[in-house]
Design a protein around this motif. Sequence first.
Motif, short mmCIF file in Angstrom:
data_model
loop_
_atom_site.label_atom_id
_atom_site.label_comp_id
_atom_site.label_asym_id
_atom_site.label_seq_id
_atom_site.Cartn_x
_atom_site.Cartn_y
_atom_site.Cartn_z
N ARG A 1 0.08 -8.27 0.83
CA ARG A 1 1.20 -9.20 0.94
C ARG A 1 0.70 -10.63 0.69
NH1 ARG A 1 3.97 -6.17 5.44
NH2 ARG A 1 5.59 -5.02 4.32
N ALA A 2 -0.49 -10.91 1.27
CA ALA A 2 -1.03 -12.27 1.14
C ALA A 2 -1.34 -12.60 -0.30
CB ALA A 2 -2.30 -12.39 2.00
N LYS A 3 -1.74 -11.50 -1.08
CA LYS A 3 -2.00 -11.72 -2.51
C LYS A 3 -0.75 -12.13 -3.25
CE LYS A 3 -4.02 -7.81 -3.61
NZ LYS A 3 -4.68 -6.76 -4.41
N GLY A 4 0.38 -11.96 -2.59
CA GLY A 4 1.64 -12.33 -3.21
C GLY A 4 2.28 -11.21 -3.99
N LEU A 5 1.84 -9.93 -3.73
CA LEU A 5 2.47 -8.79 -4.40
C LEU A 5 3.90 -8.61 -3.92
CD1 LEU A 5 -0.41 -6.16 -4.30
CD2 LEU A 5 0.31 -7.56 -6.24
N GLY A 6 4.71 -8.08 -4.82
CA GLY A 6 6.11 -7.86 -4.46
C GLY A 6 6.23 -6.79 -3.39
N GLU A 7 7.28 -6.83 -2.64
CA GLU A 7 7.51 -5.88 -1.55
C GLU A 7 7.49 -4.44 -2.06
OE1 GLU A 7 7.91 -5.49 2.57
OE2 GLU A 7 7.05 -6.96 1.23
N LYS A 8 8.06 -4.24 -3.27
CA LYS A 8 8.14 -2.90 -3.83
C LYS A 8 6.74 -2.34 -4.13
CE LYS A 8 10.55 -0.26 -7.29
NZ LYS A 8 10.76 -0.23 -8.72
N THR A 9 5.90 -3.17 -4.72
CA THR A 9 4.54 -2.76 -5.04
C THR A 9 3.76 -2.47 -3.76
OG1 THR A 9 4.75 -4.47 -6.72
CG2 THR A 9 2.65 -3.31 -6.60
N VAL A 10 3.93 -3.34 -2.78
CA VAL A 10 3.23 -3.12 -1.51
C VAL A 10 3.60 -1.76 -0.94
CG1 VAL A 10 3.01 -3.90 0.87
CG2 VAL A 10 3.05 -5.57 -0.98
N TRP A 11 4.87 -1.43 -0.95
CA TRP A 11 5.32 -0.17 -0.35
C TRP A 11 4.85 1.05 -1.16
CZ3 TRP A 11 7.13 1.25 4.21
CH2 TRP A 11 7.59 0.25 5.07
N THR A 12 5.07 1.03 -2.45
CA THR A 12 4.75 2.23 -3.23
C THR A 12 3.25 2.34 -3.49
OG1 THR A 12 5.36 0.99 -5.19
CG2 THR A 12 6.97 2.55 -4.37
N ARG A 13 2.62 1.27 -3.99
CA ARG A 13 1.21 1.36 -4.38
C ARG A 13 0.29 1.40 -3.17
NH1 ARG A 13 -0.85 2.19 -9.40
NH2 ARG A 13 -2.57 0.80 -8.88
N HIS A 14 0.58 0.63 -2.18
CA HIS A 14 -0.37 0.50 -1.08
C HIS A 14 -0.02 1.33 0.15
CE1 HIS A 14 -2.73 -2.83 -2.91
NE2 HIS A 14 -1.62 -2.92 -3.63
N ALA A 15 1.21 1.24 0.57
CA ALA A 15 1.57 1.94 1.82
C ALA A 15 1.81 3.42 1.57
CB ALA A 15 2.81 1.29 2.44
N LEU A 16 2.73 3.73 0.68
CA LEU A 16 3.16 5.12 0.51
C LEU A 16 2.01 6.01 0.04
CD1 LEU A 16 5.65 6.79 0.88
CD2 LEU A 16 6.22 6.45 -1.51
N ARG A 17 1.21 5.48 -0.88
CA ARG A 17 0.12 6.29 -1.42
C ARG A 17 -0.81 6.75 -0.30
NH1 ARG A 17 -3.91 5.50 -6.39
NH2 ARG A 17 -4.96 7.50 -6.05
N ASN A 18 -1.08 5.85 0.62
CA ASN A 18 -1.95 6.22 1.73
C ASN A 18 -1.25 7.12 2.74
OD1 ASN A 18 -4.62 4.91 1.46
ND2 ASN A 18 -3.29 3.14 1.08
N ALA A 19 0.03 6.89 2.88
CA ALA A 19 0.77 7.68 3.86
C ALA A 19 1.02 9.10 3.35
CB ALA A 19 2.10 7.00 4.17
N LEU A 20 0.88 9.27 2.06
CA LEU A 20 1.22 10.56 1.45
C LEU A 20 0.22 11.67 1.79
CD1 LEU A 20 3.74 10.82 -0.18
CD2 LEU A 20 2.40 10.76 -2.26
N LEU A 21 -1.03 11.23 2.10
CA LEU A 21 -2.07 12.23 2.34
C LEU A 21 -1.68 13.30 3.36
CD1 LEU A 21 -5.26 10.00 2.26
CD2 LEU A 21 -4.63 11.77 0.65
N PRO A 22 -1.34 12.90 4.57
CA PRO A 22 -0.97 13.94 5.53
C PRO A 22 0.26 14.73 5.11
CG PRO A 22 -0.62 11.76 6.45
CD PRO A 22 -1.31 11.57 5.16
#
Lengths: 327, 542
Positions: free
Chosen positions: A231-252
């Motif tokens: 977020r601090a890098k200034g990435l858009g909310e959509k990118t943060v959710w799909t690229r960063h959050a969801l990808r990691n959450a998908l493992l389990p």
Amino acid sequence: MRNDRNSFIFRLLLTLFVILVINFFLPRMMPGDPFSTTSDDDSGDEVIIMTEEQRQYYMNYYGLDKPVHEQFLVYLKNLLKADLGRSIYYKMPVSDVIMLHLPWTMFIVLASTVISTIAGVILGTFSAKNRKKGSDRIMMTGLIAFAEIPSFLLGLIMLLIFSVHLRLFPLAGAITPFAHYSGLGEQLWDILYHACLPVMTLSLAQLTGVYLLTRNTLITVTTKDYIRTARAKGLGEKTVWTRHALRNALLPVVTRAGFMIGIMMGGVVLVESVFSYPGIGMTLRSAVVGRDYPLIQGILLVIAVSILICNLLVDKIYSKLDPRVTI
Amino acid sequence: MNKNRLLVLFSTFLISLILMTAGCVDQESTQNSITASDMDAGSEKVDVVRLSGGDYGYPQPFSIYPRGPGSSKVGMIFDCLVERSDTGIVPWLAESWETSSDGMEYTFHLREGVSWSDGEPLTASDVKFTFDYEQENIPVSGGIEDGVVDSVQVLDDTTVKFILTQPVSTFLYEMTGFKVIPKHIYEAIDDPTSFLDPEAVTGTGPFLLEEYNKEHGTYRFVTNENFWGSETAVEAVEFVPVSDELISFEQGEIDFTRISPDTLERFTSDPDVRVAQQPAFWGYQFYFNMNKCTELSDKKIRQAFVYAIDREELVEKIGRGAGKTGEMGILPVDHIWYNSDQPEYAYNPDKAGELLDEAGWTDTDGDGIRDKDGEKLSYILSLGSSEVRIGELIKERLDEVGIDVQVKALESKSRDANLNTGDFELAISGFGGWGRDADYLRTRYCDTNSGAGSVASGAAIFGYHNDTLNALGTKELQELDDEKRKEIVYEMQTVLAEDIPTIPLYYTTKYDAWRISTYDGWVSAYDHHAKTHCIFSYLERD
């Protein structure tokens, strides 16, 4: 590395052997045998009650009069020749019975795993994004309450609503009886049409688990430092959710989907009997009731092997999703 | 992106699976390509009757499954020498028969001009062949029991003689299950259980198997145009899978259903639906194990059980009115040889108490359970999981007279195993066949073991012995005159009702419902409750 692989194969073979032993001896430890029924299942139905000569004849015919350890050796020997034996009830090779019914079960189990996983991830993400808002609360309470309905009851409710009252779907079976299709398209349509309700029932029954898992992992993940960094890098909310959050959450979630297939193999029995769907679950049920040892062994073996394969696949996929993991 | 690739992978797998299943459906196609020829223009034959299906195996005598209504499907294709109608045993493939005066020889005269569905004529050698073949290859049902028939002789093309080892009064009855198979087809078959070719279902009967699908549990039978007997009343009979019989019937997917008393009201107002009560030929039986619990050998204690158990209550509460109370003479009221003049046992707990007092069992320590010489009148009642409510009611009634009972619910196959090995004290089990030939009184309750016993159903009675009954049973088996035999059977019922080797609790009388506008020709055989099993249901009658 080579040692690792060897011990991996050794563990696999050991697991298989343990499965074989349990599959073989457990059905035989149940009281009774395939030919000694004296009562009927349901009032009104009638079973053929065998005379002692008939019973002896069949025990001999299927080799069940030999000592158990001898039977086990014969079973292992035949298994090496890829021969699963002959079903006592169906009077045909076990592998044929399984091949007739397994595709139907695989079809509805996989279809509903895919549907429930996708739907669960979407709903879970939505919920996590709107955490503590009204929509999240309603969705969570609703889905948890929903998960408490047993799958066969859910199936019955679906059957009553969609087939009996709305007459949208067929009452039973996997195809229209005595249908003669003009083409593959028509046939596929008939199969999908009949599979709709069973698949929907199984999907709904699994949905809540995926939903909760996605929601909770996402919420945990979003508190992590790397999300703040993104977020601090200034990435858009959509990118943060799909690229960063969801990808990691998908493992389990993926792990769960893999295990779910195994669990569903058990739960599918009830759903299949509600819709009179010709899958392996129904077959297993009648095999247990009829003490059809070769068939019980065969079906359990196939289920066990498919669970093993699923677990291996999950491991592979896992390492693709998370390069830090190696097997 | 990995996620996308994963999705693509999954969907490809899914699609290939769908195609795989589709492939399977394609393979099964039709088993039998014989198609029904054109119908008579003038007849008002019903096109098709649809019934509740499910897979019960390929309908020939060796490959049908031993559960469920499989053998009635064999009966649509294969004929016996004699058949059971709604009134009794009637000529079928045999036009007439004679019995030698010593009851050792039966000579059957076959109908002329009967042919197999492939055009070959039926001859007496087919009958002899069937018997000889079934000595090696035992059919799933309807085989003649070992040791009853010594040999079969072909006298000429249409005359065949069965020579028995001993006079057996139930021989003709047994012959109603003896399905004649074609010699020219089966003589080449070593293992008939796996003979699933279209030729395997070549019969002389009123129907041909047009289509059978094991996977989906569907059967389609069509009229055999060359059938020797009366015309079929329905052109085709189809068995289709159903999830729930009642719903499928209401939705018009099947034309006949069994209904429970709770749903009766839904149909009584529908003028197009006819509802009929079945005869009481399916029942629950209460077993004593007199080997394990020797005090039960005392007749008074067994009689006390009957007085203490309220059978009316069982019919009302468990059967919801759809049943008839058990007769202590064993044969149900609807049986053709039921003897109405037998000892009666109405519910009477006081009488039960008196009998137990007389037998010396009293409650000396005031714990509510009777005892004698330090031993308590306390039992474990084994039953299947579907009989738990019956067990609980019985427990309550027996508690009231000072007999302690613990209900032990088992999976039905485990209970059967215990019943067979004698590993129980008291037990309840439900089974059908109570309308069959009364010889089952002998096979169930006599311990003479004089050979024939193939009409037996239900488990043995442990530790029961009655000389009078044994003598009557032996006489009954040898008596060839039906009227005289009936008298013996009447006497056996009186003896049984006095002695109470087991307690028939109640016989169920379910309801059948069918749509008159589709087909109204349903009838049941004199000895069986299922109308859909009776071949006469599908034939024209005068």
